[in-house]
Scaffold this motif. Structure first.
Motif, PDB file in Angstrom:
ATOM      1  N   MET A   1       0.203  -3.735  -9.551  1.00 39.92           N
ATOM      2  CA  MET A   1      -0.775  -3.044  -8.744  1.00 39.92           C
ATOM      3  C   MET A   1       0.191  -2.137  -7.681  1.00 39.92           C
ATOM      4  N   THR A   2       0.946  -2.946  -6.775  1.00 36.59           N
ATOM      5  CA  THR A   2       1.888  -2.198  -6.033  1.00 36.59           C
ATOM      6  C   THR A   2       2.934  -2.814  -5.901  1.00 36.59           C
ATOM      7  N   GLY A   3       3.932  -1.945  -5.208  1.00 37.03           N
ATOM      8  CA  GLY A   3       5.223  -2.206  -4.946  1.00 37.03           C
ATOM      9  C   GLY A   3       5.196  -3.472  -3.848  1.00 37.03           C
ATOM     10  N   PRO A   4       6.697  -3.757  -3.606  1.00 37.64           N
ATOM     11  CA  PRO A   4       6.847  -4.855  -2.527  1.00 37.64           C
ATOM     12  C   PRO A   4       6.211  -4.922  -1.334  1.00 37.64           C
ATOM     13  N   THR A   5       6.050  -3.587  -0.592  1.00 35.88           N
ATOM     14  CA  THR A   5       5.587  -3.434   0.498  1.00 35.88           C
ATOM     15  C   THR A   5       4.319  -2.111   0.348  1.00 35.88           C
ATOM     16  N   GLU A   6       4.023  -1.909  -0.735  1.00 36.24           N
ATOM     17  CA  GLU A   6       2.783  -0.966  -0.754  1.00 36.24           C
ATOM     18  C   GLU A   6       1.480  -1.654  -0.794  1.00 36.24           C
ATOM     19  N   ILE A   7       0.778  -1.535   0.383  1.00 39.74           N
ATOM     20  CA  ILE A   7      -0.528  -1.961   0.705  1.00 39.74           C
ATOM     21  C   ILE A   7      -1.447  -1.759  -0.647  1.00 39.74           C
ATOM     22  N   PRO A   8      -2.222  -2.804  -0.894  1.00 34.20           N
ATOM     23  CA  PRO A   8      -3.177  -2.477  -2.130  1.00 34.20           C
ATOM     24  C   PRO A   8      -4.262  -1.405  -1.556  1.00 34.20           C
ATOM     25  N   VAL A   9      -4.620  -0.782  -2.869  1.00 33.88           N
ATOM     26  CA  VAL A   9      -5.752   0.311  -2.822  1.00 33.88           C
ATOM     27  C   VAL A   9      -6.660  -0.384  -3.903  1.00 33.88           C
ATOM     28  N   ILE A  10      -7.812  -0.600  -3.373  1.00 31.68           N
ATOM     29  CA  ILE A  10      -8.936  -0.840  -4.279  1.00 31.68           C
ATOM     30  C   ILE A  10      -9.997   0.058  -4.568  1.00 31.68           C
ATOM     31  N   ASP A  11     -10.417   0.537  -5.624  1.00 28.62           N
ATOM     32  CA  ASP A  11     -11.453   1.257  -6.092  1.00 28.62           C
ATOM     33  C   ASP A  11     -12.636   0.754  -6.190  1.00 28.62           C
ATOM     34  N   LEU A  12     -13.380   0.700  -5.108  1.00 26.98           N
ATOM     35  CA  LEU A  12     -14.606  -0.018  -5.345  1.00 26.98           C
ATOM     36  C   LEU A  12     -15.775   0.389  -6.327  1.00 26.98           C
ATOM     37  N   ALA A  13     -15.648   1.505  -6.948  1.00 29.02           N
ATOM     38  CA  ALA A  13     -16.317   2.109  -7.853  1.00 29.02           C
ATOM     39  C   ALA A  13     -16.397   1.090  -9.027  1.00 29.02           C
ATOM     40  N   GLY A  14     -15.444   0.295  -9.324  1.00 31.47           N
ATOM     41  CA  GLY A  14     -15.157  -0.546 -10.490  1.00 31.47           C
ATOM     42  C   GLY A  14     -16.440  -1.739 -10.149  1.00 31.47           C
ATOM     43  N   LEU A  15     -16.913  -2.048  -8.953  1.00 29.84           N
ATOM     44  CA  LEU A  15     -17.765  -2.935  -8.708  1.00 29.84           C
ATOM     45  C   LEU A  15     -19.162  -2.680  -9.450  1.00 29.84           C
ATOM     46  N   THR A  16     -19.689  -1.362  -9.751  1.00 33.87           N
ATOM     47  CA  THR A  16     -20.695  -0.853 -10.252  1.00 33.87           C
ATOM     48  C   THR A  16     -20.658  -0.686 -11.537  1.00 33.87           C
ATOM     49  N   ALA A  17     -19.408  -0.453 -12.141  1.00 34.46           N
ATOM     50  CA  ALA A  17     -19.353  -0.425 -13.680  1.00 34.46           C
ATOM     51  C   ALA A  17     -19.670  -1.408 -14.572  1.00 34.46           C
ATOM     52  N   GLY A  18     -19.500  -2.645 -14.062  1.00 33.60           N
ATOM     53  CA  GLY A  18     -19.755  -3.706 -14.924  1.00 33.60           C
ATOM     54  C   GLY A  18     -18.704  -3.890 -15.946  1.00 33.60           C
ATOM     55  N   GLY A  19     -18.954  -5.174 -16.780  1.00 35.05           N
ATOM     56  CA  GLY A  19     -17.932  -5.495 -17.898  1.00 35.05           C
ATOM     57  C   GLY A  19     -16.189  -5.708 -17.169  1.00 35.05           C
ATOM     58  N   GLU A  20     -15.697  -5.321 -18.098  1.00 32.18           N
ATOM     59  CA  GLU A  20     -14.047  -5.308 -17.790  1.00 32.18           C
ATOM     60  C   GLU A  20     -13.608  -4.699 -16.571  1.00 32.18           C
ATOM     61  N   GLU A  21     -14.268  -3.687 -16.257  1.00 33.35           N
ATOM     62  CA  GLU A  21     -13.789  -2.824 -14.898  1.00 33.35           C
ATOM     63  C   GLU A  21     -14.126  -3.614 -13.531  1.00 33.35           C
ATOM     64  N   ARG A  22     -15.286  -4.161 -13.581  1.00 35.04           N
ATOM     65  CA  ARG A  22     -15.969  -4.888 -12.514  1.00 35.04           C
ATOM     66  C   ARG A  22     -14.851  -6.315 -12.386  1.00 35.04           C
ATOM     67  N   SER A  23     -14.879  -6.842 -13.628  1.00 34.98           N
ATOM     68  CA  SER A  23     -13.971  -8.057 -13.486  1.00 34.98           C
ATOM     69  C   SER A  23     -12.536  -7.593 -13.216  1.00 34.98           C
ATOM     70  N   ARG A  24     -12.041  -6.546 -13.199  1.00 39.64           N
ATOM     71  CA  ARG A  24     -10.568  -6.127 -13.025  1.00 39.64           C
ATOM     72  C   ARG A  24     -10.648  -5.813 -11.343  1.00 39.64           C
TER      73      ARG A  24
END
Length: 312
Positions: A1-24
């Protein structure tokens, strides 16, 4: 998801998508909390226009009510001289701040210079920030294997407040920190910050200071506080962070704290786990906070052990 010092960016739209996207998305959140303790979120549900209005208010309020006072302060007039190999002062912070409490009591009326329409804007903004914090807290709890609603129940009734801060240009940035290194006492911290001037840094892995650059694309920055670390038994760790003073530009920071209420009782969620047993609890958050006030800039692990001896 990121490089060694690249801060994670989380797309919260995935939480409402359901299924595999929510799990990811849930897995990405878990990894960010476990391995970093801080991350960016996008598609977070906080209205971009409200965010812009809040930033405009903070800039205007600072210029009208705080800027002249800051530059006339003893800190600004007596900034330690020197430079070279000397360490920055560990006694003061180069920042202009005020704090507004939103819940359970709203004290915005204690600031008569803040107009009723601006208070309404702040109320709308905070309502959306609280909703975001509650959603993140629920997902963190589920990722830790806790029952639904565990974080919200533990925090109830939550204390919500915002620290409004401006970090003015500093004539001798090597002699002072914008804000000295510390962890946050509470739960989930949501940061609306400058989109032009950096300075915020987080200590990753106890060795690497990771700069948090200016905001991009309407993101919000999130970090977890000491109480999430305690509840998780150390699976998620609050992270030391600081603000470097800069000689050019001024940095805006609007940090909203979603914390347990002062009478909320905090403890590791799994008392039988060896890691959880290393943490204090149960204790009143208000008692923890009182101890924290005198140890904020000290060693966090030493604070946990002292609280364990004193409180539980």
């Amino acid at each position: 998801m990121t490089g060694p010092t690249e801060i994670p960016v989380i797309d919260l739209a995935g939480l409402t998508a359901g299924g595999e996207e929510r799990s990811r998305t849930m897995a990405q959140l878990h990894e960010a909390c476990k391995d970093w303790g801080f991350f960016w979120v996008e598609n977070h549900g906080v209205d971009a226009a409200l965010m812009d209005e809040v930033k405009r208010f903070v800039y205007a309020h600072y210029e009208e009510h705080l800027e002249a006072r800051f530059h006339a302060s003893d800190l600004a007039k007596n900034l330690p001289a020197g430079g070279g190999d000397e360490e920055p002062s560990d006694k003061v912070d180069w920042e202009s701040t005020y704090f507004i409490q939103h819940r359970p009591r709203n004290n915005a009326a204690d600031f008569p210079e803040i107009t009723p329409p601006t208070r309404e804007t702040l109320d709308a903004y905070i309502a959306q920030m609280v909703s975001l914090a509650e959603r993140l807290g629920e997902c963190m709890g589920l990722n830790l294997g806790l029952p639904a609603g565990h974080v919200a129940t533990t925090f109830a009734p939550p204390f919500v407040g915002t620290k409004f801060a401006m970090y003015p240009p500093c004539p001798r940035p090597g002699r002072v920190w914008g804000l000295r290194a510390h962890t946050d006492a509470g739960g989930i911290i949501l940061l609306l910050q400058d989109d032009a001037v950096g300075g915020l840094e987080f200590l990753r892995g106890g060795a690497e200071w990771v700069p948090v650059g200016p905001t991009r694309s309407g993101r919000l920055f999130v970090n977890i506080g000491d109480q999430i670390e305690v509840i998780s038994g150390g699976a998620y760790r609050s992270v030391v962070h600081r603000v470097a003073a800069g000689s050019e530009g001024r940095r805006l920071s609007v940090a909203t704290f979603y914390n347990p209420g002062p009478d909320a009782v905090v403890a590791p969620a799994t008392r039988g786990d060896a890691a959880a047993l290393a943490y204090p609890g149960p204790y009143r958050f208000g008692d923890y906070l009182e101890y924290y006030q005198g140890t904020k800039f000290g060693d966090k692990d030493a604070r946990f052990q002292a609280v364990k001896r004193l409180l539980g």
